[in-house]
Design a protein around this motif. Structure first.
Motif, short mmCIF file in Angstrom:
data_model
loop_
_atom_site.label_atom_id
_atom_site.label_comp_id
_atom_site.label_asym_id
_atom_site.label_seq_id
_atom_site.Cartn_x
_atom_site.Cartn_y
_atom_site.Cartn_z
N TYR A 1 10.70 9.98 -7.27
CA TYR A 1 10.96 11.21 -6.53
C TYR A 1 10.92 10.92 -5.04
N LYS A 2 11.44 11.86 -4.23
CA LYS A 2 11.47 11.64 -2.79
C LYS A 2 10.29 12.36 -2.12
N GLY A 3 9.65 11.72 -1.16
CA GLY A 3 8.52 12.36 -0.49
C GLY A 3 8.35 11.79 0.91
N HIS A 4 7.24 12.15 1.57
CA HIS A 4 7.01 11.65 2.92
C HIS A 4 5.79 10.74 2.96
N TYR A 5 5.87 9.73 3.79
CA TYR A 5 4.73 8.85 3.96
C TYR A 5 4.43 8.69 5.44
N THR A 6 3.17 8.85 5.81
CA THR A 6 2.73 8.52 7.16
C THR A 6 1.49 7.65 7.01
N GLY A 7 1.49 6.51 7.66
CA GLY A 7 0.29 5.68 7.55
C GLY A 7 0.51 4.30 8.09
N GLN A 8 -0.38 3.41 7.67
CA GLN A 8 -0.36 2.05 8.19
C GLN A 8 0.40 1.14 7.24
N TYR A 9 1.14 0.21 7.83
CA TYR A 9 1.94 -0.70 7.02
C TYR A 9 1.65 -2.14 7.45
N CYS A 10 1.45 -3.01 6.48
CA CYS A 10 1.24 -4.43 6.80
C CYS A 10 2.54 -5.17 6.53
N VAL A 11 3.15 -5.66 7.58
CA VAL A 11 4.44 -6.34 7.43
C VAL A 11 4.27 -7.63 6.65
N SER A 12 3.17 -8.30 6.90
CA SER A 12 2.97 -9.59 6.26
C SER A 12 2.88 -9.46 4.74
N ASP A 13 2.12 -8.47 4.28
CA ASP A 13 1.98 -8.28 2.84
C ASP A 13 3.04 -7.35 2.27
N GLU A 14 3.89 -6.79 3.14
CA GLU A 14 4.90 -5.82 2.72
C GLU A 14 4.22 -4.71 1.91
N SER B 1 -6.33 4.19 3.84
CA SER B 1 -7.69 4.30 4.36
C SER B 1 -8.02 3.37 5.53
N VAL B 2 -7.04 3.07 6.37
CA VAL B 2 -7.38 2.44 7.66
C VAL B 2 -6.65 3.21 8.75
N GLY B 3 -7.21 3.18 9.95
CA GLY B 3 -6.63 3.94 11.04
C GLY B 3 -5.56 3.15 11.77
N PRO B 4 -4.89 3.80 12.76
CA PRO B 4 -3.84 3.13 13.52
C PRO B 4 -4.33 1.82 14.15
N GLY B 5 -3.52 0.77 14.01
CA GLY B 5 -3.85 -0.51 14.63
C GLY B 5 -4.89 -1.33 13.90
N ALA B 6 -5.49 -0.73 12.88
CA ALA B 6 -6.57 -1.45 12.18
C ALA B 6 -6.00 -2.64 11.41
N PRO B 7 -6.85 -3.66 11.19
CA PRO B 7 -6.33 -4.81 10.43
C PRO B 7 -6.11 -4.50 8.96
N CYS B 8 -5.19 -5.20 8.36
CA CYS B 8 -4.92 -5.04 6.93
C CYS B 8 -6.11 -5.61 6.15
N PRO B 9 -6.65 -4.84 5.21
CA PRO B 9 -7.81 -5.35 4.47
C PRO B 9 -7.46 -6.58 3.63
N GLU B 10 -6.19 -6.77 3.28
CA GLU B 10 -5.80 -7.91 2.46
C GLU B 10 -5.75 -9.21 3.27
N CYS B 11 -5.12 -9.11 4.47
CA CYS B 11 -4.87 -10.38 5.18
C CYS B 11 -5.46 -10.41 6.59
N GLY B 12 -5.97 -9.28 7.07
CA GLY B 12 -6.62 -9.27 8.38
C GLY B 12 -5.67 -9.13 9.56
N ARG B 13 -4.37 -9.10 9.28
CA ARG B 13 -3.44 -8.97 10.41
C ARG B 13 -3.32 -7.50 10.79
N PRO B 14 -2.94 -7.22 12.07
CA PRO B 14 -2.86 -5.82 12.48
C PRO B 14 -1.78 -5.06 11.69
N THR B 15 -2.07 -3.82 11.36
CA THR B 15 -1.07 -2.99 10.65
C THR B 15 -0.25 -2.22 11.67
N GLU B 16 0.89 -1.71 11.21
CA GLU B 16 1.74 -0.90 12.08
C GLU B 16 1.80 0.51 11.53
#
Ligand code: MSP
Length: 671
Positions: free
Chosen positions: A118-131, A136-151
């Protein structure tokens, strides 16, 4: 109907060059596939490359190439390496191929038609490295999987109703406890699923390097749905061609899908849920191995600590690497790689072990029996030690088969090499070289028995080890006069099949001993390889005066030459390296200072930097920075600072850290 066996590796991302981490999984699958073929099973072994997604789009951009150029190039490198090693894959799937793209669209439509998209909306953090979207992390926070900054991203997406599969998945893991191996991974997956599954966003509209969503080309299909589908698209799923359809019917579901432990969630939760939603059969099992570590760290491109497979191939050959990885590391657990351990294992087990057994046995048969296998003849020449070897060999065959089929490669090899050690001892005790000097009939009979027994044990170890060390065992088999080892029916392997009078082939050493220089050569090749990649243009990087305030040691590093310019040699004295911030915290009582722990690939350094007014500590964790790595240590507020962070500071402005637009391995030198 002949039995079939379908085995897969993960498909590898093309943003990194192939290294021994990728080689590890592919070797393990190759060994399993070879063994199945020797058992007479109709086997299909699939590998390939994962070529879509933002990570690859960005890597291409950074390299000044189109994504397709980059993917063609790197995918070709993977394939060339597997060919150089003689790996026996039956198909190599690329996710940018037409056959794959068409089939992924088909799969997407099927899942959608079944009511799970189905189609919906998403707002949040994205880790490019892990795709991956990270909850549950705030803006700019590191990705819990790899530690790199999220977008932070805001997107209209297609969602997959993963939540609808929670119970079905738990039922799968409970009813088929062997579906995920080893058990530790199964337990982790079960607790993840039990904690509740949220629907999964399966499209992206913020980049375009992917397969467009059918009827909505502004979106591309989520790279993991695209990637996981390779296991069926390569088998002809969704193809209108009847031959492809038959192939799919014949081989799917896969018998085993081998992966590294970091992608367990994708393969054990998302993948079966996608298949359930499409009404397709599930693979029979997922086997996750551990990480190959180099100096205690996972070998990975971003850590800059990878070892290139080519180095080992060039110095010791493919069999040495295959044997080492499958013997040294307990499959399923993490294991360390080092050149010392590799050479030690090679010398002990291959050169002195199997290699020595082969050459001494075959040389003596050549010398004392004109190169024809003698027969254990008169009862008078028989001793209990002969039966003990036969019995050990019988037991070895049984144990080896059981262990190998449970993917316990290390223990299987340990068992087989137990037989090598037993025969070695048997030869020493029976002194065939002394018997060979005597001409009486009893000594000749005894010699025949001892050499037959040794050769028969050698034949058995060679057949068992063939899937692991195919090149050397092919040679030993031919030296034993037995022809093509590929024709062996492993299921019929028994003690006593070696025929009297078999004419040996040319005897020559298969595993020459390696000395210290082999280690040095490999280390040197790696150092040279590491200093080459991805150095950013030197002109952009300057240790700027602003940070000198924070690290008083930063006096002008190079004396000026004529015209106020410095020579390239002067510049070369400054060791600039890429580091990654692991820890960042305020220094008590110092408003401007932060205490950082920076990973330089080979070590973690404490650096005290005057950037507290410009950067909140939590925004720095995971960030790549440039460090002047060869500054003498200085104490600041009682803390030792071992290096200087490079930043640019405009007159009266705040320092701006030097960073890279593209991913650069930790430890890389700037020059
Ligand atoms: N493209 C995804 C997989 C998609 S599968 C549908 C991916 N690619 S990857 O290039 O990162 O490869 C990851 C896999 O390579 C691991 O799961 C493992 O099989 C192998 N390894 C890469 N580095 C490794 C180690 N350092 N140690 C052990 N295995 C390693 O993830």
């Amino acid at each position: 109907m002949t039995k079939k066996f379908y085995i897969t590796t993960p498909i590898y991302y093309v943003n990194a060059r192939p290294h021994i981490g990728h080689t590890y999984t592919t070797i393990a699958c190759d060994a399993v596939a070879r063994r199945q073929r020797m058992l007479g099973v109709d086997t299909w072994f699939l590998t390939g490359t994962d070529e879509h997604g933002q990570k690859i789009e960005r890597a291409a951009q950074a390299a000044g190439k189109t994504p397709q150029q980059l993917t063609n190039e790197v995918s070709g490198e993977f394939r060339a390496l597997w060919d150089r090693m003689g790996l026996t894959y039956d198909d190599f799937i690329r996710t940018t191929s037409d056959r794959h793209q068409r089939a992924v669209r088909e799969l997407f439509c099927r899942i959608r038609d079944n009511g799970f998209i189905y189609k919906g909306h998403y707002t949040g953090q994205y880790c490019v490295s892990d795709e991956l979207y990270v909850d549950s992390v705030g803006p700019g926070a590191p990705c819990p999987e790899c530690g790199r900054p999220t977008e932070t991203v805001k997107e209209e997406n297609y969602f997959f109703k993963l939540s609808a599969f929670q119970d079905k998945l738990l039922k799968l893991y409970t009813e088929q406890p062997q579906w995920i191996r080893p058990e530790t991974r199964r337990n982790e997956v079960m607790s993840f699923v039990r904690s509740g599954l949220r629907d999964l966003s399966i499209s992206r509209s913020t980049f375009s390097w992917g397969i467009p969503v059918p009827d909505d080309p502004g979106h591309v299909i989520y790279v993991w749905l695209d990637a996981l589908a390779n296991y069926i698209t390569a088998m002809g799923y969704g193809s209108p061609d009847p031959t492809d359809q038959q192939k799919f019917e014949k081989y799917w579901p896969a018998d085993v899908q081998m992966i590294g432990k970091e992608i367990v969630r994708f393969h054990c939760v998302y993948w079966p849920a996608f298949l359930m939603a499409a009404g397709l059969p599930l693979p029979k099992g997922i086997v996750a191995h551990g990480w190959l570590l180099f100096e205690e760290n996972k070998m990975s491109k971003s850590r800059g600590n990878i070892v290139r497979t080519e180095t080992i191939l060039e110095v010791l050959g493919a069999d040495a690497l295959r044997y080492f990885l499958l013997r040294e590391i307990v499959f399923g657990q993490d294991g360390s790689f080092s050149f010392d351990a590799l050479v030690q294992r090679y010398n002990a087990d291959l050169a002195n072990g199997l290699g020595n057994l082969a050459s001494r046995t075959l040389t003596m048969i050549t010398r004392y029996f004109r190169g024809e296998v003698p027969y254990p003849s008169a009862a008078v020449a028989h001793k209990p030690g002969d039966d003990a070897i036969a019995e050990t060999a019988r037991q070895t065959i049984a144990d080896y088969n059981t262990l190998f089929d449970q993917y316990q490669f290390s223990r299987a090899l340990e068992t087989a090499w137990g037989l090598v050690a037993a025969v070695d001892k048997y030869i020493v005790e029976n002194e065939p070289w002394a018997l060979g000097e005597k001409q009486d009939e009893e000594s000749r009979s005894r010699l025949a028995t001892v050499l037959y027994t040794s050769a028969e044990a050698l034949r058995i170890v060679t057949a068992l080890a063939h899937p692991i060390i195919p090149q050397a065992t092919t040679k030993i088999w031919a030296q034993l006069g037995l022809g093509d080892i590929k024709k062996v029916a492993l299921q019929d392997l028994k003690w006593g099949q070696l025929q009297l009078g078999t004419k040996l082939g040319n005897v020559e050493a298969v595993f020459p001993r390696a000395d210290k220089s082999a280690i040095e050569r490999m280390q040197k090749m790696e150092e040279q390889g590491r200093s080459t990649p991805a150095a950013a243009p030197a002109a952009e990087i300057k240790p700027v005066a602003a940070t000198a305030a924070t690290t008083p040691a930063a006096t002008a590093p190079a004396p000026p030459v004529a015209g106020g310019k410095i020579s390239i040699d002067d510049f070369a004295k400054v060791e600039l390296r890429v580091g990654q911030v692991k820890v960042a915290e305020k220094v008590k009582g110092a408003d401007k200072l932060l205490r950082l722990e920076v990973d330089l690939g080979t070590e973690v350094r404490q650096v005290v930097a005057g950037i507290a007014e410009a950067y909140a500590p939590e925004t720095l964790v995971g960030r790549k920075v440039v460090i002047v790595a060869n500054l003498a240590p200085r104490k600041l507020r009682g803390l030792e600072s071992n290096g200087m962070i490079v930043a640019a500071t405009a007159e009266g402005g705040k320092p701006v850290l030097c960073s890279f637009l593209e991913d650069v391995p930790v430890g890389t030198r700037l020059k």
